[in-house]
Every structure is written in C-alpha cells, then in structure tokens.
Motif scaffolding. Sequence first.
Motif, mmCIF file in Angstrom:
data_model
loop_
_atom_site.group_PDB
_atom_site.id
_atom_site.type_symbol
_atom_site.label_atom_id
_atom_site.label_comp_id
_atom_site.label_asym_id
_atom_site.label_seq_id
_atom_site.Cartn_x
_atom_site.Cartn_y
_atom_site.Cartn_z
ATOM 1 N N VAL A 191 0.837 -1.197 0.000
ATOM 2 C CA VAL A 191 0.000 0.000 0.000
ATOM 3 C C VAL A 191 0.873 1.249 0.000
ATOM 4 C CG1 VAL A 191 -1.689 1.345 1.317
ATOM 5 C CG2 VAL A 191 -2.004 -1.105 1.027
ATOM 6 N N CYS A 192 2.015 1.189 0.672
ATOM 7 C CA CYS A 192 2.947 2.318 0.641
ATOM 8 C C CYS A 192 3.376 2.622 -0.792
ATOM 9 C CB CYS A 192 4.157 2.026 1.519
ATOM 10 S SG CYS A 192 5.347 3.387 1.590
ATOM 11 N N GLU A 193 3.646 1.582 -1.584
ATOM 12 C CA GLU A 193 3.992 1.796 -2.993
ATOM 13 C C GLU A 193 2.877 2.552 -3.710
ATOM 14 O OE1 GLU A 193 6.890 -1.956 -4.156
ATOM 15 O OE2 GLU A 193 4.708 -2.254 -4.231
ATOM 16 N N LYS A 194 1.625 2.200 -3.403
ATOM 17 C CA LYS A 194 0.485 2.873 -4.036
ATOM 18 C C LYS A 194 0.378 4.320 -3.563
ATOM 19 C CE LYS A 194 -2.077 -1.449 -4.575
ATOM 20 N NZ LYS A 194 -3.328 -2.203 -4.266
ATOM 21 N N MET A 195 0.688 4.572 -2.290
ATOM 22 C CA MET A 195 0.658 5.939 -1.768
ATOM 23 C C MET A 195 1.712 6.805 -2.462
ATOM 24 S SD MET A 195 0.175 5.041 2.284
ATOM 25 C CE MET A 195 0.136 6.746 2.850
ATOM 26 N N LEU A 196 2.898 6.245 -2.638
ATOM 27 C CA LEU A 196 3.968 6.997 -3.292
ATOM 28 C C LEU A 196 3.614 7.285 -4.749
ATOM 29 C CD1 LEU A 196 7.106 5.126 -1.884
ATOM 30 C CD2 LEU A 196 6.130 7.279 -1.094
ATOM 31 N N ALA A 197 3.047 6.291 -5.433
ATOM 32 C CA ALA A 197 2.654 6.489 -6.826
ATOM 33 C C ALA A 197 1.567 7.552 -6.937
ATOM 34 C CB ALA A 197 2.181 5.167 -7.432
ATOM 35 N N GLY A 218 12.304 9.869 4.880
ATOM 36 C CA GLY A 218 12.351 10.268 3.481
ATOM 37 C C GLY A 218 11.466 9.425 2.590
ATOM 38 N N ASN A 219 10.488 8.755 3.186
ATOM 39 C CA ASN A 219 9.621 7.857 2.429
ATOM 40 C C ASN A 219 9.004 8.548 1.212
ATOM 41 O OD1 ASN A 219 8.050 5.325 2.160
ATOM 42 N ND2 ASN A 219 6.304 6.599 2.707
ATOM 43 N N PHE A 344 -6.408 4.933 1.348
ATOM 44 C CA PHE A 344 -5.458 3.819 1.274
ATOM 45 C C PHE A 344 -5.739 2.861 2.432
ATOM 46 C CE2 PHE A 344 -3.512 7.744 -0.237
ATOM 47 C CZ PHE A 344 -3.110 7.403 -1.519
ATOM 48 N N ASP A 345 -6.007 1.619 2.121
ATOM 49 C CA ASP A 345 -6.389 0.648 3.152
ATOM 50 C C ASP A 345 -5.139 -0.001 3.760
ATOM 51 O OD1 ASP A 345 -8.133 -0.714 4.766
ATOM 52 O OD2 ASP A 345 -8.499 -2.331 3.328
ATOM 53 N N GLN A 346 -4.431 0.770 4.571
ATOM 54 C CA GLN A 346 -3.206 0.277 5.212
ATOM 55 C C GLN A 346 -3.483 -0.854 6.198
ATOM 56 O OE1 GLN A 346 0.177 0.880 5.477
ATOM 57 N NE2 GLN A 346 0.620 2.958 4.844
#
Length: 363
Positions: A191-197, A218-219, A344-346
């Motif tokens: 989900v983090c990858e999706k947040m960054l995208a 720095g995420n 985002f469903d973390q």
Amino acid sequence: MAIHQVFPEQYQQQLDDKIQQLSADFTGFVAPEVEVFTSAPRHYRMRAEFKMWQEKGQAHYAMYQPGEYKKPFIIDNFEVGSEIINQLMPKLLTAINKNDLLRERLFQTEFLTTLSGEAVITLIYHKALTDEWEAEANTLREHLGVSIIGRSRKQKRVLGDDFVIEKLSVNDRIFSYQQVETGFTQPNAEVCEKMLAWALDASTELKGDLLELYCGNGNFTVPLATHFNRVLATEISKTSVKSAQFNLQQNQIDNVEIVRMSSEEFSQAMDKQRSFRRLADINLDSYEFSTVFVDPPRAGLDDHTVDIVKGFDNILYVSCNPETLRHNLKSICETHDIKRFAAFDQFPYTPHLECGVLLQRKR
C-alpha cells in the motif's frame, strides 16, 4: 499488539463499509469521488510485535483482543503478517524453546521485514544480556539467516544490522530505503507503494520548490524530489533524519535539504517569529515554494502550522487519521479547493484508513 481476525472473503465488503463511512464523514466538503487503493487481504504487515507468554518452561507467541489487555491469546501464526514473518515465527520459537538462555525472561519479540526479503528480529528481556547470551543469539542468527537484536534495560546488543533495506517499486523505478529497527516505517509496504505512486501522480503538474513537514526517513521525500527543483524537508527525530539522509544518498537525490526541527518550530521560522541556529546556513527566502507536503502524526496539524500551510498554492496532505484531517480541512478549505481525495487501506479488518488530499488555492 491486538488480534485482528482475517476473513479474506470479506475483505472487499469491509473496505466498502469503511469508504462509505469516510464519504459520510466528509459530506460537508466539496470534493471529487474518492480514489480507493486496496491492500492484499493477507500477509500485508511487514512489522509485528508479540508478547512472549511463558508457561511450564515453554515460550509462546501471544496477542490481545481489543479492550482485553490482561488476557493473552496464544497464537501459532499471524495471517496479517508478511510471509517472511510467518516463515520465521515457528523456526524462532523452536530454537528459543530448546535454549533456556534465550528463552528465560524473554517477554517480547518484534519482527521487521521487507518486500526485498530482509529481516531483523528483536528479542526483549527482563534480564541483563551477557556474553554467553550473545554467543547463543549469534548461533540463532546464523541458523535463521537474519539479524538479531537483544534489548534489555539500558542494553542493546546488535548481531548483524539494526536496520533493513526495503526496495519499493514506484512507476517502474525502484527506490531503496533504510528502515531502522526503532524508526517509524509504513507497515503495509505494498500500500505504501500505491501511496507513493499517487503522490507522484498528484504532483505531476506542480512546479517550483517543495516544503515537506514530517519527512520521517524520506519515504515520500525521495520520489517527490524528482518532480521539484528543490526540496526543504523537516523532521524532529534524529534516527529518522539520519535514515533520510542515507536514503537520499542511496537513491542519488541531490536537491534536498533536511532540517531537524518540529513543524511548530519551522512554522515560527517561516513567520520570522524566531531564529534558529539549525537554519543558519539555509536562506528560506531563496526558495520559490509552490507546494507543501505534510504527513503529520494522528494529532494532525496544529493551528499555527495550518496557517502556514494555507500560504502555499498547492497542498499535499497525507493523513493517518481522517478525524483530524477533517478538522484541519475545515480551515484549509476556506482558502483552498480539494482537487483529489484518496483512501489507502493500510490496515484491513480495522476501522483505520489513510487518506491523501490534493488542495489548490481558490481562483
């Protein structure tokens, strides 16, 4: 850590229910349709911690039901945990229960894993850790093929590394991140990858320089820096600042300056209410800020920081607490319009949702 029951066949319905509640909570705002980003229904948590329940000379992993924190529930697996966590759990427990030196007075175990296959296990004790303990723990480390950290009162023994290197894929580019054992990291890596995208996509048309508050390790800083001329980022945690600087270097990002200070302090500096020695080498007036990015803790933004944020043309706000996000937006939407709204469903099977909002100054 509390138990969260997993019902993969019910995943979509529980998410639909959360989105419906989110939409109801924000009915007072003019906003586009919520963009929804799902999680894997199983094996999505890259971090986990367990109480070690000792009984009849054997240790067991234990968790708690929400609201029942004095009654441990023995568990054999952790379906929400990453596949690596579930592979390591039985191996670790077997090894510990065969070795009294490793088992005795052990009261908590923590796992930190990555999509890239790395892992750190932390064993926390109510006893002093001796050289004999370290020798046995080193054998355990070699057996499991992971780093081991032992913790006790005023003690930390590191066998291997006290961090992992995560690799996240965002828009066909791989970003590397040092994630330190005690530092904050996003628990759901996919989900983090999706947040960054999403953040990259939302900032595609934004120009000039970026101010980031609460940059952590720095995420978001690392990928967002590719869309802006210069970035000034703030973070209060020494551990996170050190990791952020490491991650910028690892990813060959050279247009970012990180300052160790709180958002409240930086807001005072922006308003020229106070001068700070930590900003002595930074000319704030030289930046052409067009956008501010904030990812605050659950308490949200304080009133002064909200006022500072409202001075920017563009605001990217990532929130782990829709309630405080709603409170902040009541003020921010006096001057800005919501252009995009994401969920985002973390944390599947819980009430929690992370949100992302892009706001732009009213014309």
